[in-house]
Design a protein around this motif. Structure first.
Motif, PDB file in Angstrom:
ATOM      1  N   GLY A 153       0.824  -1.216   0.000  1.00 56.69           N
ATOM      2  CA  GLY A 153       0.000   0.000   0.000  1.00 56.69           C
ATOM      3  C   GLY A 153       0.854   1.261   0.000  1.00 56.69           C
ATOM      4  O   GLY A 153       0.576   2.220  -0.734  1.00 56.69           O
ATOM      5  N   ILE A 154       1.898   1.275   0.819  1.00 56.84           N
ATOM      6  CA  ILE A 154       2.807   2.425   0.872  1.00 56.84           C
ATOM      7  C   ILE A 154       3.502   2.592  -0.482  1.00 56.84           C
ATOM      8  O   ILE A 154       3.588   3.707  -1.017  1.00 56.84           O
ATOM      9  CB  ILE A 154       3.838   2.250   2.007  1.00 56.84           C
ATOM     10  N   ALA A 155       3.994   1.489  -1.051  1.00 50.55           N
ATOM     11  CA  ALA A 155       4.691   1.551  -2.344  1.00 50.55           C
ATOM     12  C   ALA A 155       3.760   2.068  -3.442  1.00 50.55           C
ATOM     13  O   ALA A 155       4.171   2.892  -4.272  1.00 50.55           O
ATOM     14  CB  ALA A 155       5.243   0.176  -2.703  1.00 50.55           C
ATOM     15  N   ARG A 156       2.524   1.608  -3.451  1.00 50.09           N
ATOM     16  CA  ARG A 156       1.567   2.070  -4.477  1.00 50.09           C
ATOM     17  C   ARG A 156       1.276   3.559  -4.339  1.00 50.09           C
ATOM     18  O   ARG A 156       1.208   4.296  -5.323  1.00 50.09           O
ATOM     19  CB  ARG A 156       0.265   1.278  -4.375  1.00 50.09           C
ATOM     20  N   GLU A 157       1.075   3.990  -3.104  1.00 51.43           N
ATOM     21  CA  GLU A 157       0.764   5.397  -2.870  1.00 51.43           C
ATOM     22  C   GLU A 157       1.909   6.295  -3.327  1.00 51.43           C
ATOM     23  O   GLU A 157       1.688   7.326  -3.976  1.00 51.43           O
ATOM     24  CB  GLU A 157       0.473   5.615  -1.387  1.00 51.43           C
ATOM     25  N   ILE A 158       3.130   5.912  -3.016  1.00 49.48           N
ATOM     26  CA  ILE A 158       4.299   6.704  -3.408  1.00 49.48           C
ATOM     27  C   ILE A 158       4.500   6.657  -4.919  1.00 49.48           C
ATOM     28  O   ILE A 158       4.863   7.659  -5.544  1.00 49.48           O
ATOM     29  CB  ILE A 158       5.555   6.197  -2.665  1.00 49.48           C
ATOM     30  N   SER A 159       4.233   5.515  -5.536  1.00 57.29           N
ATOM     31  CA  SER A 159       4.455   5.333  -6.973  1.00 57.29           C
ATOM     32  C   SER A 159       3.482   6.121  -7.826  1.00 57.29           C
ATOM     33  O   SER A 159       3.786   6.429  -8.984  1.00 57.29           O
ATOM     34  CB  SER A 159       4.337   3.845  -7.336  1.00 57.29           C
ATOM     35  N   ASP A 160       2.319   6.446  -7.289  1.00 54.10           N
ATOM     36  CA  ASP A 160       1.292   7.141  -8.077  1.00 54.10           C
ATOM     37  C   ASP A 160       1.798   8.410  -8.752  1.00 54.10           C
ATOM     38  O   ASP A 160       1.431   8.717  -9.883  1.00 54.10           O
ATOM     39  CB  ASP A 160       0.082   7.481  -7.209  1.00 54.10           C
ATOM     40  N   LYS A 161       2.649   9.166  -8.078  1.00 57.99           N
ATOM     41  CA  LYS A 161       3.096  10.435  -8.657  1.00 57.99           C
ATOM     42  C   LYS A 161       4.019  10.248  -9.861  1.00 57.99           C
ATOM     43  O   LYS A 161       4.286  11.187 -10.590  1.00 57.99           O
ATOM     44  CB  LYS A 161       3.768  11.302  -7.589  1.00 57.99           C
ATOM     45  N   TYR A 162       4.490   9.017 -10.087  1.00 54.82           N
ATOM     46  CA  TYR A 162       5.369   8.750 -11.230  1.00 54.82           C
ATOM     47  C   TYR A 162       4.612   8.319 -12.479  1.00 54.82           C
ATOM     48  O   TYR A 162       5.194   8.252 -13.560  1.00 54.82           O
ATOM     49  CB  TYR A 162       6.415   7.687 -10.857  1.00 54.82           C
ATOM     50  N   ILE A 163       3.339   8.038 -12.350  1.00 47.14           N
ATOM     51  CA  ILE A 163       2.553   7.648 -13.519  1.00 47.14           C
ATOM     52  C   ILE A 163       2.455   8.846 -14.453  1.00 47.14           C
ATOM     53  O   ILE A 163       2.096   9.952 -14.039  1.00 47.14           O
ATOM     54  CB  ILE A 163       1.164   7.127 -13.099  1.00 47.14           C
ATOM     55  N   GLY A 164       2.781   8.613 -15.718  1.00 44.73           N
ATOM     56  CA  GLY A 164       2.766   9.676 -16.724  1.00 44.73           C
ATOM     57  C   GLY A 164       4.120  10.313 -16.959  1.00 44.73           C
ATOM     58  O   GLY A 164       4.305  11.064 -17.908  1.00 44.73           O
ATOM     59  N   TYR A 198      14.072   9.151 -13.400  1.00 44.54           N
ATOM     60  CA  TYR A 198      12.778   8.890 -12.781  1.00 44.54           C
ATOM     61  C   TYR A 198      12.746   7.492 -12.148  1.00 44.54           C
ATOM     62  O   TYR A 198      12.160   7.308 -11.081  1.00 44.54           O
ATOM     63  CB  TYR A 198      11.636   9.044 -13.791  1.00 44.54           C
ATOM     64  N   ILE A 199      13.361   6.541 -12.803  1.00 46.12           N
ATOM     65  CA  ILE A 199      13.423   5.179 -12.261  1.00 46.12           C
ATOM     66  C   ILE A 199      14.194   5.187 -10.940  1.00 46.12           C
ATOM     67  O   ILE A 199      13.759   4.604  -9.945  1.00 46.12           O
ATOM     68  CB  ILE A 199      14.088   4.202 -13.267  1.00 46.12           C
ATOM     69  N   THR A 200      15.326   5.874 -10.924  1.00 51.91           N
ATOM     70  CA  THR A 200      16.136   5.971  -9.703  1.00 51.91           C
ATOM     71  C   THR A 200      15.367   6.692  -8.598  1.00 51.91           C
ATOM     72  O   THR A 200      15.372   6.267  -7.439  1.00 51.91           O
ATOM     73  CB  THR A 200      17.463   6.702  -9.999  1.00 51.91           C
ATOM     74  N   SER A 201      14.696   7.766  -8.962  1.00 53.48           N
ATOM     75  CA  SER A 201      13.917   8.527  -7.984  1.00 53.48           C
ATOM     76  C   SER A 201      12.767   7.687  -7.420  1.00 53.48           C
ATOM     77  O   SER A 201      12.489   7.729  -6.218  1.00 53.48           O
ATOM     78  CB  SER A 201      13.390   9.793  -8.653  1.00 53.48           C
ATOM     79  N   LEU A 202      12.110   6.908  -8.286  1.00 48.59           N
ATOM     80  CA  LEU A 202      11.027   6.012  -7.844  1.00 48.59           C
ATOM     81  C   LEU A 202      11.546   5.015  -6.807  1.00 48.59           C
ATOM     82  O   LEU A 202      10.946   4.839  -5.742  1.00 48.59           O
ATOM     83  CB  LEU A 202      10.434   5.274  -9.049  1.00 48.59           C
ATOM     84  N   LYS A 203      12.668   4.366  -7.111  1.00 50.91           N
ATOM     85  CA  LYS A 203      13.261   3.402  -6.164  1.00 50.91           C
ATOM     86  C   LYS A 203      13.587   4.066  -4.824  1.00 50.91           C
ATOM     87  O   LYS A 203      13.279   3.533  -3.765  1.00 50.91           O
ATOM     88  CB  LYS A 203      14.540   2.791  -6.751  1.00 50.91           C
ATOM     89  N   LYS A 204      14.204   5.236  -4.882  1.00 48.98           N
ATOM     90  CA  LYS A 204      14.593   5.934  -3.651  1.00 48.98           C
ATOM     91  C   LYS A 204      13.376   6.338  -2.835  1.00 48.98           C
ATOM     92  O   LYS A 204      13.363   6.176  -1.610  1.00 48.98           O
ATOM     93  CB  LYS A 204      15.447   7.158  -3.976  1.00 48.98           C
TER      94      LYS A 204
END
Length: 186
Positions: free
Chosen positions: A112-123, A130-136
């Motif tokens: 749930g935490i990972a999904r919530e954080i990942s949402d801002k990277y869609i698009g 961006y991949i590195t920032s998503l992982k971090k």
């Protein structure tokens, strides 16, 4: 006497405190819903409005067999209080890592935490920054669960040829849950 498979409850606000039968799964669900996410139900006190267990099992071997079959049983402790004997799930033991309630809850929380954080990277463009920032960002979000819920974790982005075409990005979470104390031998 209560029939097999029910608890006897008494709540002052319900029927002027008259005793009635209730499904143990409902009582357990309500109990579990009120626990903090980092606390296991194992050996937690059954709510005080439970006045009697439909079946009293005093044989530890039978209780262990019930737990092995994925049943959560309530038992009397050494001070005659009702407690939850264990907190298994219905997942098949040795085929699923989610056979413990604590592990299942931890995985659901982390995802749930990972999904919530990942949402801002869609698009966003699928560029290395961006991949590195998503992982971090996901790693930082999950770090809030260490050490109470997770002992350790690792976040990775899995890329393959089809993900470039479809735009799908996959995260791989490696989670090491904190262990619940289930028994203490003296």
């Amino acid at each position: 006497d209560a029939p097999l498979g029910v608890f006897v409850l008494s709540i002052p606000e319900v029927g002027n405190g008259k005793r009635y039968f209730a499904n143990p799964a409902t009582v357990y669900g309500a109990f579990k819903a009120n626990l903090a996410f980092d606390i296991s139900a194992t050996h937690g006190f059954v709510p005080g409005n439970v006045k009697d267990l439909g079946v009293k099992i005093f044989n530890a071997e039978i209780i262990a067999k019930l737990n092995t079959k994925r049943y959560t049983a309530a038992v009397l402790d050494s001070q005659s209080r009702y407690i939850w004997a264990d907190a298994p799930t219905l997942a098949i033991k040795y085929r699923s890592q989610l056979d413990r309630q604590f592990v299942r809850d931890t995985v659901y929380l982390a995802v749930g935490i990972a999904r919530e954080i990942s949402d801002k990277y869609i698009g966003k463009p699928k560029l290395p920054q961006y991949i590195t920032s998503l992982k971090k960002d996901v790693g930082k979000g999950l770090q809030s669960l260490v050490p109470d819920v997770l002992q350790d974790m690792f976040v990775d982005v899995v890329q393959d040829a089809t993900s470039v075409i479809t735009g799908r990005t996959k995260l791989r979470l490696s989670l090491v849950t904190a262990k619940e104390m289930r028994s203490i031998d003296i």
